[in-house]
Write a protein that holds these residues in place. Structure first.
Motif, PDB file in Angstrom:
ATOM      1  N   GLN A   1      29.067 -28.196  40.410  1.00  0.00           N
ATOM      2  CA  GLN A   1      30.332 -28.149  41.152  1.00  0.00           C
ATOM      3  C   GLN A   1      30.748 -26.692  41.259  1.00  0.00           C
TER       4      GLN A   1
ATOM      5  N   GLU B   1      26.057 -28.764  46.004  1.00  0.00           N
ATOM      6  CA  GLU B   1      26.703 -30.038  45.643  1.00  0.00           C
ATOM      7  C   GLU B   1      26.179 -31.173  46.524  1.00  0.00           C
TER       8      GLU B   1
ATOM      9  N   SER C   1      28.019 -34.882  42.421  1.00  0.00           N
ATOM     10  CA  SER C   1      27.041 -33.827  42.153  1.00  0.00           C
ATOM     11  C   SER C   1      27.137 -33.335  40.715  1.00  0.00           C
ATOM     12  N   ARG C   2      26.010 -32.911  40.204  1.00  0.00           N
ATOM     13  CA  ARG C   2      25.973 -32.381  38.836  1.00  0.00           C
ATOM     14  C   ARG C   2      26.121 -30.864  38.823  1.00  0.00           C
TER      15      ARG C   2
ATOM     16  N   ARG D   1      36.239 -33.722  36.538  1.00  0.00           N
ATOM     17  CA  ARG D   1      34.975 -33.081  36.888  1.00  0.00           C
ATOM     18  C   ARG D   1      33.787 -33.718  36.138  1.00  0.00           C
TER      19      ARG D   1
ATOM     20  N   THR E   1      36.981 -37.744  47.428  1.00  0.00           N
ATOM     21  CA  THR E   1      35.928 -37.869  46.419  1.00  0.00           C
ATOM     22  C   THR E   1      35.357 -39.285  46.375  1.00  0.00           C
TER      23      THR E   1
ATOM     24  N   PRO F   1      29.685 -35.055  47.322  1.00  0.00           N
ATOM     25  CA  PRO F   1      29.667 -33.953  46.356  1.00  0.00           C
ATOM     26  C   PRO F   1      30.381 -34.277  45.045  1.00  0.00           C
ATOM     27  N   ALA F   2      31.299 -35.243  45.079  1.00  0.00           N
ATOM     28  CA  ALA F   2      31.983 -35.586  43.838  1.00  0.00           C
ATOM     29  C   ALA F   2      31.001 -36.167  42.820  1.00  0.00           C
TER      30      ALA F   2
ATOM     31  N   ARG G   1      41.139 -27.985  44.846  1.00  0.00           N
ATOM     32  CA  ARG G   1      40.068 -28.267  45.805  1.00  0.00           C
ATOM     33  C   ARG G   1      40.564 -28.939  47.075  1.00  0.00           C
TER      34      ARG G   1
ATOM     35  N   ARG H   1      28.850 -24.795  49.167  1.00  0.00           N
ATOM     36  CA  ARG H   1      28.783 -26.121  48.524  1.00  0.00           C
ATOM     37  C   ARG H   1      27.530 -26.909  48.905  1.00  0.00           C
TER      38      ARG H   1
ATOM     39  N   SER I   1      23.934 -34.430  45.091  1.00  0.00           N
ATOM     40  CA  SER I   1      24.429 -35.807  45.186  1.00  0.00           C
ATOM     41  C   SER I   1      23.445 -36.668  45.959  1.00  0.00           C
TER      42      SER I   1
END
Ligand code: SF4
Ligand code: SF4
Ligand code: SF4
Lengths: 179, 657
Positions: free
Chosen positions: A48, A25, A45-46, A99, B206, A42-43, B158, A22, A29
């Motif tokens: 995944q 990611e 990030s473009r 996502r 997240t 990372p959420a 996840r 990861r 970000s």
């Protein structure tokens, strides 16, 4: 329509080499935070990584187009005896799932190949992936000229889809008056 | 704004079900950084020394470190702290994987469990939503199976889940906490988790951004590190065995040549050195079966190495493995089949047991049976073949059935209970805990100190940066020191140059006690930095010429946190936490008499030299001759409150050094 030269940038994903770290990611970000690398999540990030370790699935997916509506059907893939669930390969930022959306605002995310001034030698995720999963290539092609819409417009469009144009205009006016 | 850390802990009272998100004091980072450092402080403040491992008051703390969830390579450890049922001291096993990153992105630095739940539960931390959920349907399930079931149930592929198997449920003293390809295995964290009736802790984060104080500068350090990692991949260190030549935790899944480990370790219950083991048949069969079992090599969060593997061997259910578990069961049982290694490790992973201690405990049981100390009655129902009997005993231990109930407490406690000469067989412990099954010839002064004095009390102790043995030729030594920026002081190079495999300038008398103190202290300090940052020791303190070291750490930590650290101030911080940890264990009763490697660890022992080593090291560390930090040392480290406590309890006596 006039022809122009366009750089086509491709990232080839050799998913069998992915070890699921990861790192891609994280760096994506960070690179897109303002100022650069001020925050990591990372959420945002473009890219995944889809992972289901016991099924031997590690699959980096890049954020593609924003889609205001989800698709009518679903696809399932069976590749090398591995079952990929519906939506797994899909790059869209779409209402059916979380996502490729900013975790707070819900605004869509899209891979911009790390566009920057001056231009980077290679996108950040490619550089960061030490396992050569992501291989970058640029080639030039002649294409029809078309208007491209930028990130702000995509973002606004998604807000309009969500809240309606009127609400957005009102909010915008109110915010500009505050300044 | 809080940098690098989230600034919040999650407090979960299992008795009342009360859950709170508690802001932490920003000063704590300046004093103890984070990770193990701030966790030790928490235990000091909140868990009095009268507490027994299975008392409700024994806190169980899952902590991230200061660099987790940043782009710092290999910063992915979760450190779990509790008073260990086995050593009865403050233990801190660590696991790699992905759990700690998720926790920080969910918005917490630590999860602190107090008291016990009346019924089986699992915890679901989903950003700011935290729930205690019923786990009655998961009781009896395997550690890996539980992780899978919870992800399904939450419909959150996840989520990262740290879970116990039935060994943890049954409070087996070697029960581990398993998480994907990683585990926090040593000293019975799984047992304490089981005692609190927590089957698993699932987390998905997240919503919480991790802020870097000087992000661009931080990334420059990481880019330098990338260059070095690539360099080391192409340039393994010459003259050392393969496993030590690279970086990362032991690359046991990748390497198939096990001649060195199989022939040099002592197998069974740390008993037999099997010279000639790696013969024609084995050296063909073991690598072949190893590779047959490995489906893919896998990494931990943001790590360029891939020490773990997905194991898919014939019809054994799939699982993940790392490190020496691949050897320990087959070698401890004398079942000379790699197939047995893969299948037994799967069973043990689902049970959730430590794969270092457990195989030794099983072999200990079998030794006692063969010696007539345990009898047919204890082994009633056991198959008679080696394989069957070993697995049968593993089942009994994990379930605490019959003799398994006694053995489940580890060799030290089991021997005491069995009596009748069994104590002689529990011969591989330090502080009641099974050690690496290694029996050597000549006393090594560096290892003597590392084994004796560290609070980790387990396998990796504090070794790593200094080579394990002297290089035979001067050319090799010159080659090694030429390029060694990780060393804290240039003059130490000369010690390595002078160090011979034997003779006057060899062990046990060289390096001299004074040199040993400096070397050991340096290596220990690096481990302590790793443990506060939660960086994998494999990329730092536990390998030769690692990417992280004392000269780049202060810059990296400063760029992440905004603290203005140099080498001295960083050393002081980790030294503070390290002394607090020692004082905590002193409070729990640990003294000089406990700081002893196993009698038979080396054939050739030097009692006087050993005493001198220990005394010199204590002085060097600023501890009194009983291994307790002195008033002066505590004062230097701003730990006067510790002095006060130790004096009040009569542990430190005024005017005594
Ligand atoms: S950085 Fe490379 S190896 Fe790591 S998850 Fe991304 S694609 Fe896979
Ligand atoms: S190319 Fe750049 S924007 Fe696209 S996923 Fe990779 S790092 Fe992110
Ligand atoms: S070196 Fe190995 S154990 Fe350490 S973080 Fe990397 S993959 Fe995990």
């Amino acid at each position: 329509m006039a022809k122009i030269k366009k750089k086509i940038k491709t990232i080839t994903v050799d998913a069998d080499k992915c070890n699921g770290c990861r790192g891609c990611e994280i760096v994506c970000s960070g690179f897109h935070s303002i100022p650069k690398y001020s925050t990591i999540n990372p959420a945002r990030s473009r890219i995944q990584v889809v992972f289901r370790p016991l099924e031997d699935i590690w699959l980096p997916i890049f954020a593609g187009e924003y889609s205001p509506a989800e698709c009518m059907g679903r696809e399932k893939y069976l590749i090398d005896e591995k079952n990929y669930d519906e939506c797994e390969f899909c790059r869209a930022s779409c209402p059916a799932r979380d996502r490729f959306k900013e975790p707070d605002s819900g605004l869509p995310l899209r891979c911009d190949m790390c566009e920057d001034e001056p231009e980077l030698e290679q996108p950040k995720c490619v550089e960061w992936c030490i396992n050569d999963v992501l291989v970058y290539e640029v080639r030039e092609e002649e294409v029809d000229e078309e208007e491209s819409i930028d990130d702000v417009e995509i973002g606004l469009q998604s807000l309009v889809d969500k809240h309606g144009l009127k609400k957005i205009v009102e909010t915008f006016t109110r915010m500009s008056q505050k300044d | 704004m809080r940098y690098a850390e989230t600034g919040y802990n999650l407090e979960i009272d299992l008795a009342t079900g009360n859950i709170e998100r508690v802001e932490t004091d920003p000063k704590l980072m300046e004093l103890h950084l984070g990770g193990l450092g701030t966790s030790v402080k928490l235990h000091w403040d909140r868990v009095p020394p009268e507490t027994k491992p299975f008392d409700a008051e024994n806190l169980l703390v899952f902590s991230t470190g200061i660099l987790n969830a940043t782009p710092a390579f290999s910063a992915n450890r979760s450190v779990v702290t509790f008073i260990s049922p086995q050593s009865e001291l403050l233990a801190y096993p660590m696991m790699g994987g992905f759990w700690s990153a998720e926790l920080k992105y969910a918005g917490y630095d630590k999860v602190i469990f107090s008291n016990k739940s009346p019924k089986w539960v699992y915890i679901w931390i989903n950003n700011d939503k935290v729930e205690i959920r019923d786990a009655s349907h998961l009781v009896g399930k395997g550690a890996l199976e539980t992780q899978f079931l919870i992800r399904e149930e939450l419909n959150e592929p996840r989520a990262q889940v740290a879970a116990i198997g039935i060994a943890g449920e049954n409070k087996v003293f070697t029960a581990s906490i398993e998480q994907g390809r990683s585990s926090a295995s040593r000293l019975g964290g799984g047992a304490v988790m089981g005692d609190k009736k927590i089957k698993a802790v699932a987390v998905r984060g997240t919503k919480n951004d991790i802020h870097l104080a000087h992000g661009a500068e931080f990334m420059e350090h990481m880019m330098d590190m990338t260059k070095y990692i690539n360099f080391r991949r192409e340039n393994p260190i010459p003259g050392v065995m393969t496993i030590l030549s690279g970086i990362g935790s032991p690359q046991e899944m990748l390497h198939t040549d096990e001649k060195w480990h199989t022939e040099n370790f002592s197998w069974g219950n740390a008993r037999t050195r099997r010279r000639g083991f790696w013969d024609e048949r084995i050296s063909e069969e073991w690598p072949r079966v190893q590779l047959e079992g490995i489906k893919r090599l896998i990494s931990c969060f943001n790590c360029p190495q891939q020490c773990g593997a997905l194991i898919s061997y014939k019809d054994t259910p799939r699982y993940m493995a790392k490190c020496f578990g691949k050897l320990t069961y087959a070698m401890a049982s004398y079942v000379d089949k790699m197939e047995f290694a893969w299948t037994t490790l799967q069973r043990a992973t689902e049970y959730g047991v430590d794969s270092f201690s457990t195989p030794q405990i099983l072999a200990f049981g079998i030794e006692l049976y063969e010696a007539g100390i345990l009898t047919d009655k204890d082994f009633a129902g056991a198959p008679t073949d080696k394989e069957g009997r070993f697995v049968w005993l593993l089942d009994r231990v994990a379930r605490r059935e019959g003799i398994g109930d006694v053995l489940a407490n580890g060799t030290y406690w089991a021997a005491k209970e069995i009596g009748n000469g069994a104590e002689e067989y529990a011969h591989n412990n330090i502080k009641k805990h099974e050690q690496l099954p290694l029996k050597l010839g000549m006393l090594d002064p560096l290892y003597y100190l590392m084994y004796s004095t560290n609070e980790k009390i387990s396998i990796t102790q504090i070794e790593g940066n200094w080579p394990q043995g002297a290089f035979p030729t001067l050319e090799q030594r010159e080659e090694f020191v030429k390029d060694w920026p990780q060393l804290p002081n240039e003059y130490m190079k000369q010690w390595l140059l002078d160090w011979e495999p034997r003779g006057e300038k060899g062990i046990p008398h060289f390096p001299t006690p004074d040199m040993c103190c400096e070397i050991v202290d340096w290596m220990e300090m690096l481990h302590n930095i790793d443990d506060a940052c939660c960086v994998c020791a494999g990329m730092s303190s536990f390998c030769l010429k690692p990417p992280y070291h004392i000269h780049n750490y202060p810059k990296i930590i400063s760029a992440a946190t905004g603290l203005d650290l140099d080498e001295d101030s960083l050393k002081k911080i980790v030294n503070r936490s390290r002394n607090l940890h020692r004082a905590y264990n002193n409070r729990l009763g640990m003294r000089r008499k406990d700081e002893k490697p196993p009698e038979d660890h080396w054939k050739r022992r030097f009692p006087e030299l050993e005493e001198e080593l220990l005394s010199t090291y204590y002085r060097y560390k600023g501890w009194n001759q009983d291994g307790i930090p002195t008033k002066e040392r505590l004062h230097e480290l701003d730990l006067d409150y510790v002095t006060e406590d130790l004096e009040k309890r009569g542990i430190l006596k005024d005017g005594q050094d």
